[in-house]
Design a protein around this motif. Structure first.
Motif, PDB file in Angstrom:
ATOM      1  N   ASP A 160     -10.379   2.145   2.439  1.00 41.38           N
ATOM      2  CA  ASP A 160     -10.457   1.820   1.009  1.00 41.38           C
ATOM      3  C   ASP A 160      -9.068   1.441   0.517  1.00 41.38           C
ATOM      4  OD1 ASP A 160     -13.141   2.452   0.839  1.00 41.38           O
ATOM      5  OD2 ASP A 160     -12.770   4.530   0.254  1.00 41.38           O
ATOM      6  N   TYR A 161      -8.970   0.302  -0.170  1.00 42.52           N
ATOM      7  CA  TYR A 161      -7.753  -0.084  -0.872  1.00 42.52           C
ATOM      8  C   TYR A 161      -8.006   0.135  -2.360  1.00 42.52           C
ATOM      9  CZ  TYR A 161      -5.710  -2.369   3.218  1.00 42.52           C
ATOM     10  OH  TYR A 161      -5.165  -2.626   4.453  1.00 42.52           O
ATOM     11  N   ILE A 162      -7.194   0.940  -3.007  1.00 44.75           N
ATOM     12  CA  ILE A 162      -7.342   1.187  -4.440  1.00 44.75           C
ATOM     13  C   ILE A 162      -6.100   0.640  -5.141  1.00 44.75           C
ATOM     14  CG2 ILE A 162      -7.700   2.914  -6.240  1.00 44.75           C
ATOM     15  CD1 ILE A 162      -8.914   4.721  -4.045  1.00 44.75           C
ATOM     16  N   SER A 219     -13.458  -1.820  -0.366  1.00 43.91           N
ATOM     17  CA  SER A 219     -13.848  -0.951   0.748  1.00 43.91           C
ATOM     18  C   SER A 219     -14.308  -1.767   1.949  1.00 43.91           C
ATOM     19  CB  SER A 219     -14.976  -0.010   0.311  1.00 43.91           C
ATOM     20  OG  SER A 219     -14.577   0.799  -0.777  1.00 43.91           O
ATOM     21  N   LYS A 266     -11.105  -0.956  -6.434  1.00 45.12           N
ATOM     22  CA  LYS A 266     -11.307  -0.395  -5.101  1.00 45.12           C
ATOM     23  C   LYS A 266     -12.010  -1.418  -4.216  1.00 45.12           C
ATOM     24  CE  LYS A 266     -13.659   3.510  -2.841  1.00 45.12           C
ATOM     25  NZ  LYS A 266     -14.483   4.720  -3.119  1.00 45.12           N
ATOM     26  N   THR A 288     -16.724  -3.925  -3.392  1.00 45.78           N
ATOM     27  CA  THR A 288     -15.675  -3.706  -4.389  1.00 45.78           C
ATOM     28  C   THR A 288     -16.239  -2.855  -5.509  1.00 45.78           C
ATOM     29  OG1 THR A 288     -16.231  -5.671  -5.689  1.00 45.78           O
ATOM     30  CG2 THR A 288     -14.651  -5.957  -3.890  1.00 45.78           C
ATOM     31  N   ASP A 318     -15.894  -1.072   6.035  1.00 48.33           N
ATOM     32  CA  ASP A 318     -16.345  -0.178   7.098  1.00 48.33           C
ATOM     33  C   ASP A 318     -17.273  -0.948   8.021  1.00 48.33           C
ATOM     34  OD1 ASP A 318     -19.381   0.756   6.602  1.00 48.33           O
ATOM     35  OD2 ASP A 318     -18.402   0.491   4.671  1.00 48.33           O
TER      36      ASP A 318
END
Length: 691
Positions: free
Chosen positions: A684-686, A531, A529, A512, A533
């Motif tokens: 990514d979630y913003i 993230s 944010k 984050t 992956d």
């Protein structure tokens, strides 16, 4: 079009001099060799994509190698190149249309935008998806480029002769030569209306969109901030003021001052000017361009030539370099350690310790930078105050320092060569120059040291303006969220291993980050944010991730596990950020390795038809086309479909997001290497205004 550049031999500014400055009476000239590309006609308007330059000469558009792209039959008034690099638009005399052409193919028209009145100018939006077109009645229409349909309009108070967008796309600036207006793109409101004395010959936004420069033909350049549009600078003596452009780092503005000279004006110290002279004359237009290796060039025209001059040896923007590295180091330092309790974390990270750590990082980084740039001061003995016993030591371009020297020791201060700085600690001052914060002043004659210590200065200007500084409770909350997310991830990965879907050869990463931004109205936003992956060892990618040529999210156990983590996170620990109507931007990146696709792979239209879809490919804005008929022809298209597979799975599976104001951004990446470890998905979630 590939440009082969010669090795430039620019004058070296920073390697040995303590600091590069120049007074208004001096003229430091960049006399280094540049690349001159001869043309059969004199170029006027320039356009550029990466290191590929095209230009207007009368009625024609030509590329750098002299290949004619367009013979229009009419005088061309405006040339605009799409940031995506696939097209360019031209405005011709007395026409009600703007024609858009293929950037790479001769005379290939892609489409036409139509207005009710004669068109005066046009420009592309920064994402390359729309074209803004102005006419003689003051209207500006915005056309969608996938079908050339008019989407919306706005009215200007005059007939515009030039339009430009800010680099972040939030503002549109327009001029008629005497006035400049700035329109906010969100609601088409008038943000600024600035009258100019004389003729407004050029205007430009800084790369970060926080400043705009207005250049007039009487040699004045005014710089305004783009929050309240207050004037920050009024720079004089710029000759004819033909054109201007911000250097990408924001420290300098390049200004065409006359027929054969370009000035680089330092916005921190406008007496610092560096010049490029063009003996051929005829300089009217300039821009900055980067080649595929990231090297920066100044591109400008002269009579029958286009010139490329490397810009990598201008004096660096020390404040920005320092600020960027300090913030990166602080972000790591503020992360909560896995073994830390709440009490331990709060004791380690608080307002007092944060300020102290930031100061230490600043000193450490600035001291290293001073050594890297060869900025050891040229010391000389200054004045002495017998009342206070304070002696001044002058340090060339750096501020003087003062040390306490008893009167009886004065006799040993005869020659500056007898004085040595030991254990120096440097900072960067508000003038973007190094300054000495601490040193032991050693006298070789006596073996005695005198301590200069100004490390406890009350504030650092670059930190006062730091938008990334957050209230501590928000920083703590972000750290605790990341810990909770990591624990959830570990639980779900353990479950996947028990179910034999994953092994220790797959690693899923979560993190984050809190991001602060200031919008065009000066309002501060705190975004959050989150993230996700993963990485899979090459030998296990076909079993636990994507096999070669696969792109569906359900075909990858790693992608499915990551999707489950996302869904759980949005339902539980991150539910506080998932609120109806709140904005969230979801950035999805699909990647592929460099294995050549020798035979077109089938695409069965699982996610629909994709035509001229804007994406960012390996860091560059472009468009992609993938249809059932075309199949999958490139690794970029395969990476794109992996991103679309994850998007489709999230839209179906992450129910909590359906009530939010959701937007998506797609990135694709083709790795240089070959192997399954390069077939991955990043998400990514913003969350905007999360706190």
């Amino acid at each position: 079009m590939e440009i082969i550049t010669k090795k430039c031999c620019l004058f070296l500014f920073c390697a040995v001099a303590p600091s590069l400055t120049i007074s208004a009476q001096e003229a430091l000239i960049l006399n280094g060799q540049d690349d001159a590309y001869q043309q059969t006609a004199t170029p006027t308007l320039l356009g550029n994509y990466q290191n590929n330059t095209i230009f207007v000469a009368g009625q024609n558009v030509t590329n750098l190698r002299g290949g004619q792209l367009l013979s229009s039959g009419k005088q061309i008034r405006t040339l605009s190149v799409s940031p995506s690099g696939n097209s360019y638009a031209v405005v011709k005399d007395n026409e009600k249309v703007v024609s858009v052409y293929d950037f790479w193919k001769k005379n290939k028209k892609l489409g036409t935008t139509k207005m009710n009145d004669v068109v005066t100018t046009c420009c592309f939006t920064p994402d390359g998806t729309r074209l803004a077109v102005a006419d003689t009645k003051g209207w500006v229409a915005f056309f969608r480029l996938n079908d050339y349909r008019q989407m919306e309009t706005t009215m200007l108070p005059f007939e515009a002769s030039k339009l430009i967008f800010s680099n972040d796309g939030s503002m549109l600036a327009a001029s008629n030569g005497q006035r400049l207006v700035v329109v906010g793109m969100d609601d088409k409101s008038l943000r600024a209306d600035i009258a100019v004395e004389g003729n407004l010959s050029a205007f430009a936004f800084s790369k970060n969109s926080k400043e705009i420069a207005l250049l007039s033909s009487d040699g004045q350049m005014k710089v305004f901030d783009t929050q309240a549009f207050n004037q920050k600078l009024n720079i004089q003596s710029l000759g004819e003021g033909r054109d201007c452009e911000f250097h990408p780092d924001g420290k300098y503005v390049a200004v065409i001052t006359g027929d054969s000279r370009i000035a680089f004006v330092n916005l921190i110290d406008d007496t610092d000017r560096i010049y490029v002279d063009a003996a051929e004359g005829g300089v009217t237009d300039l821009l900055f361009a980067k080649d595929k290796r990231g090297a920066l060039y100044l591109v400008y025209n002269t009579v029958n030539s286009i010139h490329y001059k490397q810009m990598n040896e201008l004096p660096p923007y020390l404040t920005k370099l320092l600020d960027d590295e300090v913030q990166a180091r602080m972000a790591e330092w503020e992360k909560r350690m896995p073994e830390e309790t709440d009490e331990q974390y709060m004791m380690r990270v608080n307002d007092e310790t944060r300020a102290a750590q930031m100061r230490l990082f600043e000193e450490e980084i600035a001291t290293r930078m001073a050594s890297d740039y060869g900025s050891a001061p040229q010391m000389s003995l200054g004045n002495y105050n017998p009342e206070t016993n304070m002696m001044a030591l002058d340090l060339g371009d750096m501020p003087s320092i003062y040390i306490d020297v008893p009167k009886e020791d004065l006799r040993y201060f005869m020659n500056p060569d007898d004085i040595e700085l030991r254990n120096p600690v440097y900072g960067v001052g508000k003038n973007d120059k190094f300054e000495l914060l601490y040193a032991d002043i050693y006298n070789k004659n006596t073996g005695k040291s005198y301590t200069y210590d100004n490390r406890g200065r009350q504030s650092l200007d670059y930190l006062k303006e730091d938008n990334n500084f957050l209230p501590l409770d928000i920083a703590r909350q972000g750290a605790m969220d990341e810990m909770a997310l990591d624990e959830m991830k570990n639980e779900m990965v353990t479950t996947a291993k028990v179910q034999q879907k994953l092994s220790d050869h797959t690693k899923i990463n979560v993190s984050t980050k809190t991001i602060t931004e200031t919008d065009a109205d000066g309002k501060r936003h705190v975004n959050y944010k989150v993230s996700f992956d993963y990485a899979v060892d090459a030998a296990f990618s076909a079993r636990e991730d994507f096999a070669p040529g696969q792109y569906k999210a359900e075909q990858s156990a790693a992608a499915q596990t990551m999707l489950n983590i996302i869904n759980q996170a949005m339902q539980k620990d991150f539910a506080r950020y998932v609120q109806p109507g709140k904005k969230v931007k979801i950035v999805i990146k699909g990647s592929a390795d460099a294995t050549p696709i020798k035979k077109t792979l089938p695409y069965r239209n699982e996610y629909g038809e994709f035509t001229d879809v804007p994406v960012t490919a390996n860091g560059t804005a472009t468009t992609l086309n993938v249809t059932k008929a075309s199949g999958i022809r490139t690794n970029e298209e395969l990476a794109f479909l992996r991103a679309m597979g994850m998007k489709n799975a999230m839209q179906k599976g992450v129910q909590a997001l359906k009530t939010m104001d959701t937007s998506y951004e797609t990135h694709v990446e083709e790795a240089e290497g070959v192997g399954g470890q390069f077939r991955r998905i990043f998400v990514d979630y913003i969350f905007e205004d999360a706190f």
